[in-house]
Design an enzyme around this catalytic site. Structure first.
Site, PDB file in Angstrom:
ATOM      1  N   HIS A 170       0.830  -1.197   0.000  1.00 24.69           N
ATOM      2  CA  HIS A 170       0.000   0.000   0.000  1.00 24.69           C
ATOM      3  C   HIS A 170       0.867   1.249   0.000  1.00 24.69           C
ATOM      4  CE1 HIS A 170      -2.860   2.837   2.218  1.00 24.69           C
ATOM      5  NE2 HIS A 170      -3.528   2.504   1.132  1.00 24.69           N
ATOM      6  N   GLU A 218       1.624  -0.311  -5.112  1.00 27.20           N
ATOM      7  CA  GLU A 218       0.423   0.470  -5.393  1.00 27.20           C
ATOM      8  C   GLU A 218       0.703   1.956  -5.505  1.00 27.20           C
ATOM      9  OE1 GLU A 218      -3.748   2.017  -3.553  1.00 27.20           O
ATOM     10  OE2 GLU A 218      -1.855   1.922  -2.448  1.00 27.20           O
ATOM     11  N   ASP A 257      -0.941   5.587  -6.204  1.00 29.71           N
ATOM     12  CA  ASP A 257      -2.131   6.407  -6.426  1.00 29.71           C
ATOM     13  C   ASP A 257      -1.770   7.412  -7.514  1.00 29.71           C
ATOM     14  OD1 ASP A 257      -3.457   5.117  -4.362  1.00 29.71           O
ATOM     15  OD2 ASP A 257      -2.970   6.655  -2.875  1.00 29.71           O
ATOM     16  N   HIS A 267      -0.804  10.498  -2.943  1.00 23.77           N
ATOM     17  CA  HIS A 267      -2.041  10.068  -2.308  1.00 23.77           C
ATOM     18  C   HIS A 267      -3.218  10.907  -2.769  1.00 23.77           C
ATOM     19  CE1 HIS A 267      -4.908   8.641   0.532  1.00 23.77           C
ATOM     20  NE2 HIS A 267      -4.900   9.730   1.275  1.00 23.77           N
TER      21      HIS A 267
END
Length: 349
Positions: A29, A56, A58, A71
């Site tokens: 994450h 991951e 964003d 983020h």
């Protein structure tokens, strides 16, 4: 089938392991964000070294339409932009997905300008050790994340990427639609089929439905424990996890990424979401598993310090036993160890 609950007098309910639809994957994450500032090459690299299957990023867009990993498009709390006097005049207030934000935003910067900034820890009070790395790392592009994953995909190991489109409706409304650009960049990297090591995720619905018509890559519908998609394509996330709602999601998505509380909240009995989603043919990749006590069920905390680390491996094992098909974690090494231990136990039975 649903997990079988075995309860003895005075004891917490335990579960007999349920087989997932797919071998569980560990999704780092925002990288190894429990140990390095999130969405940095250092964070992604450490997660890969710790054995994560997917990293991951964003994704948000710059003024010149380059995907970068942050983020949020509001970079006030994740970069040192406030310390750059040359950008002071770009501080502004915007309404994004119905919420008012004041700060600096990626869409107001070119990539070259963003590259002059440096990442800072978003949760310095929770993760003070991460804050020691403030100012050391750049804001990475999607191209750099792809190159990193490919660099480490050697010797039979494949490192995948799991990008999230952030605020796609908002970006489209200001003239920066994401879908075609993302599909083209992933296709240029050689990724377009369901078997390729990519998942695309979004909290919005129409964004994923459009992507479903443009690529064969696997799509994941993110869901929160409250609220509704920002594009208003569904009345609520709660409506989306009914059997009828899950069937509708399965028409365009490979799986769902629910808030883990939607599967089991704290030490309460688990819901039927795993069984219901599997019945619709959907995989489940819940988020987010974190080691600090403040994010753990009461029974798995160690001591009373909210930022001290508790028994994260035990929480992950609980969810693996419920039959999830993967999970997001800020601590990839703990997730990999827990997943591998559960696999070994299953083979020995």
């Amino acid at each position: 089938m649903a997990a079988l609950l075995l309860v003895s007098p005075g004891a917490m309910a335990q579960t007999v392991p349920v087989k997932p639809l797919s071998s569980p994957i560990v999704i780092a994450h925002r990288g190894a964000s429990g140990l390095r500032p999130e969405h940095t090459i250092a964070s992604y690299t450490l997660a890969i070294e710790q054995g994560a299957d997917f990293i991951e990023p964003d994704l948000v867009l710059t003024k010149d339409d380059v995907f970068v990993a942050r983020h949020e498009n509001d970079i006030t709390g994740t970069t040192d932009v406030a310390k750059h006097p040359e950008f002071a005049a770009r501080r502004t207030t915007k309404v994004i997905d119905g919420e008012t934000h004041t700060g600096w935003f990626t869409e107001d910067f070119t990539l070259a300008e963003l590259k002059t900034l440096r990442a800072i820890e978003r949760l310095p009070k929770v993760r003070p050790d991460n804050a020691k790395y403030d100012g050391q790392f750049e804001v990475p592009t999607l191209a750099e994340v792809i190159a990193l994953a490919k660099k480490h995909s050697v010797g039979g190991r494949i490192v995948g990427i799991y990008p999230e489109t952030k605020h796609p409706t908002y970006f489209a409304s200001i003239g920066h639609p994401m879908e075609a650009r993302l599909v083209a960049q992933l296709q240029a990297a050689g990724w377009s089929k369901p078997s390729d090591p990519v998942f695309i995720q979004s909290f919005e619905v129409n964004n994923l439905k459009q992507l479903h018509t443009m690529t064969g890559l696997r799509l994941i519908q993110l869901m929160d424990a409250a609220g509704a998609p920002a594009d208003e394509a569904a009345p609520s996330y709660a409506a989306m996890i009914t059997p009828e709602g899950l069937k509708a999601v399965a028409a365009y998505a490979y799986g769902i990424g629910p808030n883990k509380d939607m599967i089991q909240r704290g030490d309460a009995a688990p819901s039927t979401l795993v069984a219901d989603a599997h019945a619709a043919g959907l995989r489940l990749h819940p988020w987010t598993f974190r080691a600090e006590n403040m994010f753990l069920p009461p029974s798995l905390r160690i001591g009373t310090d909210p930022v001290a680390r508790g028994k994260l491996a035990e929480e992950i094992t609980r969810f693996l036993n419920l039959g999830i098909d993967g999970f997001f974690t800020d601590f990839a090494y703990i997730g990999v160890d827990a997943r591998n231990a559960q696999r070994a136990k299953a083979k020995g039975q």
